[in-house]
Design a protein around this motif. Structure first.
Motif, PDB file in Angstrom:
ATOM      1  N   GLU A   1       0.832  -1.201   0.000  1.00  0.00           N
ATOM      2  CA  GLU A   1       0.000   0.000   0.000  1.00  0.00           C
ATOM      3  C   GLU A   1       0.870   1.257   0.000  1.00  0.00           C
ATOM      4  OE1 GLU A   1      -2.756  -0.121   3.194  1.00  0.00           O
ATOM      5  OE2 GLU A   1      -3.739  -1.952   2.503  1.00  0.00           O
ATOM      6  N   SER A   2       1.965   1.214   0.747  1.00  0.00           N
ATOM      7  CA  SER A   2       2.869   2.368   0.801  1.00  0.00           C
ATOM      8  C   SER A   2       3.476   2.637  -0.568  1.00  0.00           C
ATOM      9  CB  SER A   2       3.978   2.118   1.833  1.00  0.00           C
ATOM     10  OG  SER A   2       3.454   1.925   3.124  1.00  0.00           O
ATOM     11  N   LEU A   3       3.918   1.579  -1.243  1.00  0.00           N
ATOM     12  CA  LEU A   3       4.525   1.752  -2.556  1.00  0.00           C
ATOM     13  C   LEU A   3       3.497   2.246  -3.580  1.00  0.00           C
ATOM     14  CD1 LEU A   3       7.136   1.456  -4.152  1.00  0.00           C
ATOM     15  CD2 LEU A   3       6.507  -0.923  -4.638  1.00  0.00           C
ATOM     16  N   ALA A   4       2.288   1.700  -3.520  1.00  0.00           N
ATOM     17  CA  ALA A   4       1.241   2.156  -4.440  1.00  0.00           C
ATOM     18  C   ALA A   4       0.876   3.609  -4.177  1.00  0.00           C
ATOM     19  CB  ALA A   4       0.005   1.263  -4.305  1.00  0.00           C
ATOM     20  N   LEU A   5       0.908   4.000  -2.910  1.00  0.00           N
ATOM     21  CA  LEU A   5       0.560   5.372  -2.548  1.00  0.00           C
ATOM     22  C   LEU A   5       1.577   6.367  -3.083  1.00  0.00           C
ATOM     23  CD1 LEU A   5      -1.532   6.962  -0.855  1.00  0.00           C
ATOM     24  CD2 LEU A   5       0.045   6.773   1.070  1.00  0.00           C
ATOM     25  N   ILE A   6       2.861   6.036  -2.954  1.00  0.00           N
ATOM     26  CA  ILE A   6       3.901   6.972  -3.380  1.00  0.00           C
ATOM     27  C   ILE A   6       4.033   7.008  -4.902  1.00  0.00           C
ATOM     28  CG2 ILE A   6       5.896   5.421  -3.381  1.00  0.00           C
ATOM     29  CD1 ILE A   6       7.444   7.618  -1.921  1.00  0.00           C
ATOM     30  N   LYS A   7       3.660   5.922  -5.568  1.00  0.00           N
ATOM     31  CA  LYS A   7       3.692   5.922  -7.036  1.00  0.00           C
ATOM     32  C   LYS A   7       2.484   6.639  -7.614  1.00  0.00           C
ATOM     33  CE  LYS A   7       6.549   1.853  -8.012  1.00  0.00           C
ATOM     34  NZ  LYS A   7       6.584   0.535  -8.687  1.00  0.00           N
ATOM     35  N   GLY A   8       1.356   6.590  -6.910  1.00  0.00           N
ATOM     36  CA  GLY A   8       0.161   7.252  -7.408  1.00  0.00           C
ATOM     37  C   GLY A   8      -0.471   6.461  -8.538  1.00  0.00           C
ATOM     38  N   PRO A   9      -1.653   6.884  -8.976  1.00  0.00           N
ATOM     39  CA  PRO A   9      -2.319   6.196 -10.086  1.00  0.00           C
ATOM     40  C   PRO A   9      -1.597   6.435 -11.392  1.00  0.00           C
ATOM     41  CG  PRO A   9      -3.511   8.188  -9.505  1.00  0.00           C
ATOM     42  CD  PRO A   9      -2.441   8.017  -8.470  1.00  0.00           C
ATOM     43  N   GLN A  10      -1.688   5.477 -12.291  1.00  0.00           N
ATOM     44  CA  GLN A  10      -1.090   5.633 -13.604  1.00  0.00           C
ATOM     45  C   GLN A  10      -1.823   6.714 -14.386  1.00  0.00           C
ATOM     46  OE1 GLN A  10       1.731   4.069 -14.564  1.00  0.00           O
ATOM     47  NE2 GLN A  10       1.775   3.156 -12.516  1.00  0.00           N
ATOM     48  N   LEU A  11      -1.079   7.409 -15.227  1.00  0.00           N
ATOM     49  CA  LEU A  11      -1.697   8.483 -16.011  1.00  0.00           C
ATOM     50  C   LEU A  11      -2.799   7.947 -16.917  1.00  0.00           C
ATOM     51  CD1 LEU A  11       1.436  10.607 -16.951  1.00  0.00           C
ATOM     52  CD2 LEU A  11      -0.255  11.060 -15.182  1.00  0.00           C
ATOM     53  N   THR A  12      -2.627   6.716 -17.394  1.00  0.00           N
ATOM     54  CA  THR A  12      -3.679   6.124 -18.234  1.00  0.00           C
ATOM     55  C   THR A  12      -4.952   5.924 -17.435  1.00  0.00           C
ATOM     56  OG1 THR A  12      -2.756   3.936 -17.707  1.00  0.00           O
ATOM     57  CG2 THR A  12      -2.051   4.978 -19.768  1.00  0.00           C
ATOM     58  N   ASP A  13      -4.799   5.547 -16.148  1.00  0.00           N
ATOM     59  CA  ASP A  13      -5.970   5.376 -15.294  1.00  0.00           C
ATOM     60  C   ASP A  13      -6.643   6.713 -15.036  1.00  0.00           C
ATOM     61  OD1 ASP A  13      -5.358   2.727 -15.197  1.00  0.00           O
ATOM     62  OD2 ASP A  13      -4.347   2.824 -13.266  1.00  0.00           O
ATOM     63  N   GLN A  14      -5.832   7.769 -14.864  1.00  0.00           N
ATOM     64  CA  GLN A  14      -6.397   9.085 -14.635  1.00  0.00           C
ATOM     65  C   GLN A  14      -7.203   9.543 -15.842  1.00  0.00           C
ATOM     66  OE1 GLN A  14      -2.919  11.410 -13.551  1.00  0.00           O
ATOM     67  NE2 GLN A  14      -3.635  11.520 -11.442  1.00  0.00           N
ATOM     68  N   ALA A  15      -6.700   9.201 -17.032  1.00  0.00           N
ATOM     69  CA  ALA A  15      -7.426   9.612 -18.233  1.00  0.00           C
ATOM     70  C   ALA A  15      -8.756   8.875 -18.338  1.00  0.00           C
ATOM     71  CB  ALA A  15      -6.565   9.346 -19.471  1.00  0.00           C
ATOM     72  N   ALA A  16      -8.758   7.597 -17.907  1.00  0.00           N
ATOM     73  CA  ALA A  16      -9.989   6.817 -18.002  1.00  0.00           C
ATOM     74  C   ALA A  16     -11.003   7.243 -16.934  1.00  0.00           C
ATOM     75  CB  ALA A  16      -9.667   5.328 -17.859  1.00  0.00           C
ATOM     76  N   VAL A  17     -10.522   7.493 -15.702  1.00  0.00           N
ATOM     77  CA  VAL A  17     -11.381   7.906 -14.600  1.00  0.00           C
ATOM     78  C   VAL A  17     -10.829   9.219 -14.055  1.00  0.00           C
ATOM     79  CG1 VAL A  17     -12.370   7.263 -12.382  1.00  0.00           C
ATOM     80  CG2 VAL A  17     -11.824   5.487 -14.057  1.00  0.00           C
ATOM     81  N   PRO A  18     -11.348  10.356 -14.500  1.00  0.00           N
ATOM     82  CA  PRO A  18     -10.811  11.647 -14.071  1.00  0.00           C
ATOM     83  C   PRO A  18     -10.850  11.799 -12.550  1.00  0.00           C
ATOM     84  CG  PRO A  18     -12.318  11.905 -15.917  1.00  0.00           C
ATOM     85  CD  PRO A  18     -12.442  10.494 -15.466  1.00  0.00           C
ATOM     86  N   ASP A  19      -9.801  12.379 -12.007  1.00  0.00           N
ATOM     87  CA  ASP A  19      -9.703  12.610 -10.583  1.00  0.00           C
ATOM     88  C   ASP A  19     -10.419  13.913 -10.242  1.00  0.00           C
ATOM     89  OD1 ASP A  19      -9.026  12.806  -7.955  1.00  0.00           O
ATOM     90  OD2 ASP A  19      -6.949  13.397  -8.314  1.00  0.00           O
ATOM     91  N   THR A  20     -11.477  13.838  -9.448  1.00  0.00           N
ATOM     92  CA  THR A  20     -12.243  15.025  -9.075  1.00  0.00           C
ATOM     93  C   THR A  20     -12.092  15.363  -7.595  1.00  0.00           C
ATOM     94  OG1 THR A  20     -14.214  13.665  -8.689  1.00  0.00           O
ATOM     95  CG2 THR A  20     -13.947  14.623 -10.889  1.00  0.00           C
ATOM     96  N   ALA A  21     -11.081  14.800  -6.930  1.00  0.00           N
ATOM     97  CA  ALA A  21     -10.895  15.099  -5.511  1.00  0.00           C
ATOM     98  C   ALA A  21     -10.570  16.566  -5.277  1.00  0.00           C
ATOM     99  CB  ALA A  21      -9.789  14.220  -4.929  1.00  0.00           C
ATOM    100  N   TRP A  22     -10.051  17.244  -6.287  1.00  0.00           N
ATOM    101  CA  TRP A  22      -9.687  18.653  -6.124  1.00  0.00           C
ATOM    102  C   TRP A  22     -10.896  19.535  -5.828  1.00  0.00           C
ATOM    103  CZ3 TRP A  22     -11.916  22.259  -9.347  1.00  0.00           C
ATOM    104  CH2 TRP A  22     -12.487  21.786 -10.524  1.00  0.00           C
ATOM    105  N   THR A  23     -12.103  19.050  -6.188  1.00  0.00           N
ATOM    106  CA  THR A  23     -13.292  19.874  -5.983  1.00  0.00           C
ATOM    107  C   THR A  23     -13.616  20.075  -4.513  1.00  0.00           C
ATOM    108  OG1 THR A  23     -14.758  17.960  -6.130  1.00  0.00           O
ATOM    109  CG2 THR A  23     -14.259  19.123  -8.183  1.00  0.00           C
ATOM    110  N   SER A  24     -13.158  19.167  -3.648  1.00  0.00           N
ATOM    111  CA  SER A  24     -13.474  19.291  -2.226  1.00  0.00           C
ATOM    112  C   SER A  24     -12.262  19.166  -1.319  1.00  0.00           C
ATOM    113  CB  SER A  24     -14.499  18.222  -1.817  1.00  0.00           C
ATOM    114  OG  SER A  24     -13.998  16.931  -2.076  1.00  0.00           O
ATOM    115  N   SER A  25     -11.070  18.940  -1.882  1.00  0.00           N
ATOM    116  CA  SER A  25      -9.891  18.751  -1.030  1.00  0.00           C
ATOM    117  C   SER A  25      -8.675  19.492  -1.557  1.00  0.00           C
ATOM    118  CB  SER A  25      -9.569  17.260  -0.894  1.00  0.00           C
ATOM    119  OG  SER A  25      -9.298  16.687  -2.159  1.00  0.00           O
ATOM    120  N   SER A  26      -8.883  20.598  -2.208  1.00  0.00           N
ATOM    121  CA  SER A  26      -7.746  21.397  -2.616  1.00  0.00           C
ATOM    122  C   SER A  26      -7.207  22.156  -1.410  1.00  0.00           C
ATOM    123  CB  SER A  26      -8.138  22.364  -3.741  1.00  0.00           C
ATOM    124  OG  SER A  26      -9.199  23.185  -3.327  1.00  0.00           O
ATOM    125  N   VAL A  27      -6.060  22.811  -1.590  1.00  0.00           N
ATOM    126  CA  VAL A  27      -5.405  23.488  -0.477  1.00  0.00           C
ATOM    127  C   VAL A  27      -6.304  24.601   0.065  1.00  0.00           C
ATOM    128  CG1 VAL A  27      -3.422  24.902   0.174  1.00  0.00           C
ATOM    129  CG2 VAL A  27      -3.120  22.942  -1.341  1.00  0.00           C
TER     130      VAL A  27
END
Length: 352
Positions: free
Chosen positions: A163-189
């Motif tokens: 889990e630690s290694l997956a967390l630091i690597k983050g999602p693959q860019l291809t996965d991001q393109a398929a499922v857009p990341d919308t966490a910024w809408t409620s968890s930005s700085v």
């Protein structure tokens, strides 16, 4: 061709001898694992120290590589960004400089969760080594730690490291393109992390990708804002064009003040969680540079402009490499123990 034992041994006696040989082999393997576990513990503690909140911290460059749309730096201490200055030359905003407020550091949820996972992993290894040492000292005849207990703890440790290694690597860019990341809408700085506060139409969002710190800047506009007639005409005749990006022409529900809800974080930068970490498929704390789910009123917005800036972090790169090596060493140890104990090979694989 067959192999017979001579002189012949009764099946019952043969079973007894096989069990005794297997017990001796298992006891030998448990003794041999002690040095491996101690080495793993020392290496894991070195990895954990790379995230320690020690001054003066790591200064990271936050600049676009081929133009000066974004130019600046931030300083990371542990799991937090404590200071920094970033100059913006975006196409849809006036030129301005963003300065982080040292009194309100930015907490990176991925780093906080990573710190928690590594803390749990160090605790597990320390407990295993301690129990094994006590068993050898108090067992008289060279008794070792219970192999089933050891196998269970090593599996749990493998899951934490994966889990630690997956967390630091983050999602693959291809996965991001398929499922857009919308966490910024409620968890930005939170805007309060800047002095002066962040403009209401600017989303400032941090995440991790390939052991690097990634900043997403988004210029927002209300979805119901009227379009200027001059802009309509310029777009129609081609003298102006919209900025193309993957979130263009989509409506998002943005909580400009919702990210101010901070998670309970100690002075050392670690998050206050129960002793038994709840391990779920979704990483606690979400993704992004803010904390918690938005609690304010949602505003329907468009993303007018989006800029991605990647900042390589030598410490995070080292953590990623060390976690990969530790996971490989631990897998070999689990495989050796599993073979002697007769476990199924599929049980040795960490669930992805």
């Amino acid at each position: 061709m067959s192999v017979d034992i001579w002189p012949p041994v009764a099946p019952a006696q043969l079973k007894i001898d096989e069990d005794a040989a297997l017990a001796r082999e298992l006891n030998w393997l448990l003794d041999e694992l002690q040095s491996t576990l101690k080495t793993l513990k020392a290496s894991l503690e070195e990895t954990y120290a790379l995230l320690a909140p020690t001054d003066p911290g790591s200064t990271l460059v936050v600049s676009t590589p081929r133009h000066e749309a974004v130019k600046g730096h931030v300083t990371r201490v542990g799991t937090r960004l404590v200071k920094g200055s970033i100059q913006l030359r975006l196409k849809t905003l006036p030129a301005q400089t963003l300065a982080l407020d040292p009194a309100n550091p930015i907490h990176i949820p991925e780093l906080t969760t990573l710190n928690t996972l590594l803390t749990q992993s160090v605790d597990i290894l320390s407990f295993i080594v301690s129990e094994s040492t006590n068993s050898r000292k108090g067992g008289g005849g060279g008794a070792s730690i219970d192999p089933k207990f050891l196998s269970t703890q090593l599996r749990l440790l493998s899951e934490y490291l994966a889990e630690s290694l997956a967390l630091i690597k983050g999602p693959q860019l291809t996965d991001q393109a398929a499922v857009p990341d919308t966490a910024w809408t409620s968890s930005s700085v939170p805007p309060s992390c800047f002095a002066p506060p962040l403009p209401a139409n600017l989303s400032f969002y941090f995440t991790l990708q390939d052991a690097s710190l990634v900043l997403y800047l988004r210029v927002l506009e209300p979805a119901d804002a009227p379009v200027n007639f001059g802009t309509k005409l310029a777009l129609a005749i081609g003298t102006a064009r919209r900025l193309e990006h993957d979130e263009a022409d989509r409506v998002f529900g943005f909580c400009p003040e919702g990210a101010d809800a901070q998670s309970p974080i100690t002075a050392s930068g670690s998050v206050n969680v129960p002793p038994k970490l709840e391990r779920t498929r979704s990483i606690p704390g979400g993704r992004g540079g803010g904390m918690g789910k938005g609690r304010g009123t949602e505003t329907q917005v468009y993303v007018r402009e989006k800029v991605r800036v990647e900042s390589a972090d030598p410490s995070l790169l080292s953590v990623s490499a060390k976690l990969g090596a530790l996971g490989h060493t631990l897998l070999l140890a689990r495989q050796n123990l599993g073979v002697v104990m007769g476990d199924d090979e599929d049980e040795l694989k960490v669930a992805e």
